[in-house]
Scaffold this motif. Structure first.
Motif, PDB file in Angstrom:
ATOM      1  N   VAL A 217       5.030  -7.740   4.692  1.00  0.00           N
ATOM      2  CA  VAL A 217       3.860  -8.561   4.366  1.00  0.00           C
ATOM      3  C   VAL A 217       2.925  -7.812   3.409  1.00  0.00           C
ATOM      4  O   VAL A 217       3.031  -6.602   3.224  1.00  0.00           O
ATOM      5  CB  VAL A 217       3.067  -8.944   5.645  1.00  0.00           C
ATOM      6  CG1 VAL A 217       3.913  -9.773   6.586  1.00  0.00           C
ATOM      7  CG2 VAL A 217       2.511  -7.714   6.344  1.00  0.00           C
ATOM      8  N   ASN A 218       1.983  -8.567   2.817  1.00  0.00           N
ATOM      9  CA  ASN A 218       0.935  -7.978   1.983  1.00  0.00           C
ATOM     10  C   ASN A 218      -0.265  -7.620   2.846  1.00  0.00           C
ATOM     11  O   ASN A 218      -0.466  -8.179   3.924  1.00  0.00           O
ATOM     12  CB  ASN A 218       0.500  -8.957   0.898  1.00  0.00           C
ATOM     13  CG  ASN A 218       1.610  -9.270  -0.087  1.00  0.00           C
ATOM     14  OD1 ASN A 218       2.475  -8.436  -0.338  1.00  0.00           O
ATOM     15  ND2 ASN A 218       1.592 -10.474  -0.634  1.00  0.00           N
ATOM     16  N   ALA A 219      -1.076  -6.711   2.350  1.00  0.00           N
ATOM     17  CA  ALA A 219      -2.247  -6.261   3.106  1.00  0.00           C
ATOM     18  C   ALA A 219      -3.210  -7.398   3.401  1.00  0.00           C
ATOM     19  O   ALA A 219      -3.883  -7.400   4.439  1.00  0.00           O
ATOM     20  CB  ALA A 219      -2.957  -5.150   2.342  1.00  0.00           C
ATOM     21  N   ASP A 220      -3.269  -8.402   2.509  1.00  0.00           N
ATOM     22  CA  ASP A 220      -4.219  -9.499   2.728  1.00  0.00           C
ATOM     23  C   ASP A 220      -3.769 -10.447   3.841  1.00  0.00           C
ATOM     24  O   ASP A 220      -4.460 -11.407   4.180  1.00  0.00           O
ATOM     25  CB  ASP A 220      -4.489 -10.272   1.429  1.00  0.00           C
ATOM     26  CG  ASP A 220      -3.242 -10.847   0.793  1.00  0.00           C
ATOM     27  OD1 ASP A 220      -2.193 -10.901   1.462  1.00  0.00           O
ATOM     28  OD2 ASP A 220      -3.308 -11.249  -0.388  1.00  0.00           O
TER      29      ASP A 220
ATOM     30  N   LYS B 184     -12.126  -2.372   3.674  1.00  0.00           N
ATOM     31  CA  LYS B 184     -11.110  -2.424   2.616  1.00  0.00           C
ATOM     32  C   LYS B 184     -10.292  -1.132   2.630  1.00  0.00           C
ATOM     33  O   LYS B 184     -10.819  -0.047   2.875  1.00  0.00           O
ATOM     34  CB  LYS B 184     -11.769  -2.579   1.250  1.00  0.00           C
ATOM     35  CG  LYS B 184     -12.391  -3.948   1.009  1.00  0.00           C
ATOM     36  CD  LYS B 184     -12.954  -4.020  -0.399  1.00  0.00           C
ATOM     37  CE  LYS B 184     -13.561  -5.391  -0.671  1.00  0.00           C
ATOM     38  NZ  LYS B 184     -14.147  -5.456  -2.035  1.00  0.00           N
ATOM     39  N   ARG B 185      -8.991  -1.274   2.377  1.00  0.00           N
ATOM     40  CA  ARG B 185      -8.108  -0.122   2.270  1.00  0.00           C
ATOM     41  C   ARG B 185      -7.730   0.095   0.810  1.00  0.00           C
ATOM     42  O   ARG B 185      -7.409  -0.864   0.112  1.00  0.00           O
ATOM     43  CB  ARG B 185      -6.815  -0.339   3.056  1.00  0.00           C
ATOM     44  CG  ARG B 185      -6.829   0.134   4.499  1.00  0.00           C
ATOM     45  CD  ARG B 185      -7.744  -0.623   5.374  1.00  0.00           C
ATOM     46  NE  ARG B 185      -7.530  -0.296   6.803  1.00  0.00           N
ATOM     47  CZ  ARG B 185      -8.302  -0.730   7.770  1.00  0.00           C
ATOM     48  NH1 ARG B 185      -9.341  -1.524   7.511  1.00  0.00           N
ATOM     49  NH2 ARG B 185      -8.055  -0.396   9.030  1.00  0.00           N
TER      50      ARG B 185
ATOM     51  N   TYR C 292       5.957  -0.130   5.106  1.00  0.00           N
ATOM     52  CA  TYR C 292       7.252  -0.779   5.342  1.00  0.00           C
ATOM     53  C   TYR C 292       8.402   0.213   5.142  1.00  0.00           C
ATOM     54  O   TYR C 292       9.357   0.235   5.926  1.00  0.00           O
ATOM     55  CB  TYR C 292       7.409  -1.983   4.417  1.00  0.00           C
ATOM     56  CG  TYR C 292       8.648  -2.802   4.697  1.00  0.00           C
ATOM     57  CD1 TYR C 292       8.690  -3.666   5.789  1.00  0.00           C
ATOM     58  CD2 TYR C 292       9.783  -2.697   3.885  1.00  0.00           C
ATOM     59  CE1 TYR C 292       9.834  -4.417   6.064  1.00  0.00           C
ATOM     60  CE2 TYR C 292      10.926  -3.431   4.158  1.00  0.00           C
ATOM     61  CZ  TYR C 292      10.949  -4.291   5.249  1.00  0.00           C
ATOM     62  OH  TYR C 292      12.078  -5.031   5.526  1.00  0.00           O
ATOM     63  N   ASP C 293       8.297   1.059   4.082  1.00  0.00           N
ATOM     64  CA  ASP C 293       9.304   2.106   3.874  1.00  0.00           C
ATOM     65  C   ASP C 293       9.375   3.027   5.091  1.00  0.00           C
ATOM     66  O   ASP C 293      10.457   3.414   5.546  1.00  0.00           O
ATOM     67  CB  ASP C 293       8.951   2.975   2.653  1.00  0.00           C
ATOM     68  CG  ASP C 293       9.006   2.229   1.342  1.00  0.00           C
ATOM     69  OD1 ASP C 293       9.782   1.263   1.239  1.00  0.00           O
ATOM     70  OD2 ASP C 293       8.264   2.624   0.414  1.00  0.00           O
TER      71      ASP C 293
ATOM     72  N   GLN D 293       0.864  -1.179   0.000  1.00  0.00           N
ATOM     73  CA  GLN D 293       0.000   0.000   0.000  1.00  0.00           C
ATOM     74  C   GLN D 293       0.903   1.232   0.000  1.00  0.00           C
ATOM     75  O   GLN D 293       1.982   1.208   0.595  1.00  0.00           O
ATOM     76  CB  GLN D 293      -0.907   0.029   1.240  1.00  0.00           C
ATOM     77  CG  GLN D 293      -1.949  -1.084   1.267  1.00  0.00           C
ATOM     78  CD  GLN D 293      -2.799  -1.054   2.532  1.00  0.00           C
ATOM     79  OE1 GLN D 293      -2.512  -0.331   3.474  1.00  0.00           O
ATOM     80  NE2 GLN D 293      -3.835  -1.876   2.552  1.00  0.00           N
ATOM     81  N   TRP D 294       0.441   2.286  -0.691  1.00  0.00           N
ATOM     82  CA  TRP D 294       1.254   3.500  -0.796  1.00  0.00           C
ATOM     83  C   TRP D 294       0.474   4.701  -0.283  1.00  0.00           C
ATOM     84  O   TRP D 294      -0.718   4.849  -0.565  1.00  0.00           O
ATOM     85  CB  TRP D 294       1.660   3.740  -2.259  1.00  0.00           C
ATOM     86  CG  TRP D 294       2.750   2.838  -2.729  1.00  0.00           C
ATOM     87  CD1 TRP D 294       4.090   3.115  -2.802  1.00  0.00           C
ATOM     88  CD2 TRP D 294       2.613   1.493  -3.193  1.00  0.00           C
ATOM     89  NE1 TRP D 294       4.785   2.033  -3.274  1.00  0.00           N
ATOM     90  CE2 TRP D 294       3.899   1.018  -3.528  1.00  0.00           C
ATOM     91  CE3 TRP D 294       1.518   0.632  -3.361  1.00  0.00           C
ATOM     92  CZ2 TRP D 294       4.125  -0.255  -4.017  1.00  0.00           C
ATOM     93  CZ3 TRP D 294       1.740  -0.646  -3.849  1.00  0.00           C
ATOM     94  CH2 TRP D 294       3.035  -1.076  -4.169  1.00  0.00           C
TER      95      TRP D 294
END
Length: 296
Positions: free
Chosen positions: A251-254, A261-262, A231-232, A194-195
């Motif tokens: 990790v991934n959002a899922d 939901k994001r 994470y950054d 996600q950004w």
């Protein structure tokens, strides 16, 4: 001297808005929040406890103080809570906004969010089409539309992932969360798909004051300038505080089960605010240093 009413004064942004305007002799500040005043600084402004979903209470508050400006930062902002409690979210974010608009003729600045967008084509400009994917985002779109239809002059300030040091010790943010866990040697999972353009709360408060002082109308995107994943951000925090980044798992959002939901990729293009208002947000690294100084 002008009177300004700041809603949501117990919140993170509200705290800094109250401080910023009360330090300016041109303004008489009326702060309002739910329940008692929880700000550390208790002088230099008037505090009124009020339930913004109570139409009579709002009408009475505005009739009493007759503000020339209202900054409406009070809201239900936790996306998962909004998904679980849709009636409460609608009442707090939409109905309360309508009550404030109906009761006043003041210049009205409404705080909104990047969650009005679906996250497919970020970073976003002010004129990009909204398409929320959560109830929180939908509630903010409905409130924005109420503001746009108002009789009084208005502005909407959308923002992204606000961080900073709060008077409320229970309130966490990306910096204090990462710092606290890594200092205790705890492993953390941090999303890397996600950004966002994270926003220092002091910069957001200054941006709001620029809008008010210039009586600037329309929509403005106020955020930081660095497009980053959580994470950054966590890596930057670990580096700044000399903490062990190996404790962080990408990790991934899922990975997480969340009711709301994001949007995957939001963030803002802030050229309009920079050009028209003189908005000049700090970098995320500068923001970390400011938070560090406040925490020591």
């Amino acid at each position: 001297m002008k009177t300004i009413l700041i809603t949501g004064s117990n919140g993170l942004l509200g705290q800094y808005l109250v401080q910023l305007f009360s330090e300016d002799a041109a303004w008489q500040v009326v702060a309002t929040g739910k329940g008692p005043n929880r700000l550390r600084r208790q002088s230099g402004y008037t505090y009124e406890a009020a339930d913004l979903t109570d139409q009579e209470a709002i009408a009475s508050l505005i009739a009493k103080h007759q503000p020339q400006v209202i900054i409406h930062s009070g809201a239900m902002t936790q996306a998962d809570d909004c998904e679980r409690n849709k009636d409460a979210c609608r009442d707090t974010n939409v109905t309360a906004t309508k009550y404030l608009l109906e009761a006043s003729v003041a210049f009205f600045l409404f705080l909104s969010t990047d969650f009005v967008f679906d996250g497919l084509n970020g970073p976003y400009r002010e004129d990009d089409l909204v398409n929320p994917i959560s109830f929180y985002g939908s509630s903010k779109v409905l409130a924005e539309r109420a503001v746009m239809a108002a009789r009084q002059p208005w502005a909407i300030a959308r923002t992204v992932l606000v961080y900073g040091v709060s008077d409320d010790p229970k309130r966490s943010n990306i910096i204090t969360w990462v710092k606290g866990n890594l200092e205790q040697g705890k492993s953390i999972k941090v999303v890397d798909d996600q950004w966002r353009t994270p926003t220092l709360v002091q910069d957001l408060a200054i941006g709001c004051k620029l809008i008010v002082e210039q009586q600037a109308t329309g929509i403005y995107h106020l955020s930081g300038k660095d497009l980053m994943t959580p994470y950054d951000m966590a890596l930057a925090v670990a580096e700044h505080f000399s903490l062990d980044a190996s404790l962080m798992e990408r990790v991934n959002a899922d990975t997480f089960t969340q009711p709301a939901k994001r949007p995957a990729r939001t963030g803002f293009v802030i050229d309009k605010a920079v050009k028209d208002l003189g908005f000049a947000p700090r970098s995320f690294k500068e923001g970390i240093e400011i938070v560090k100084r406040q925490l020591t």
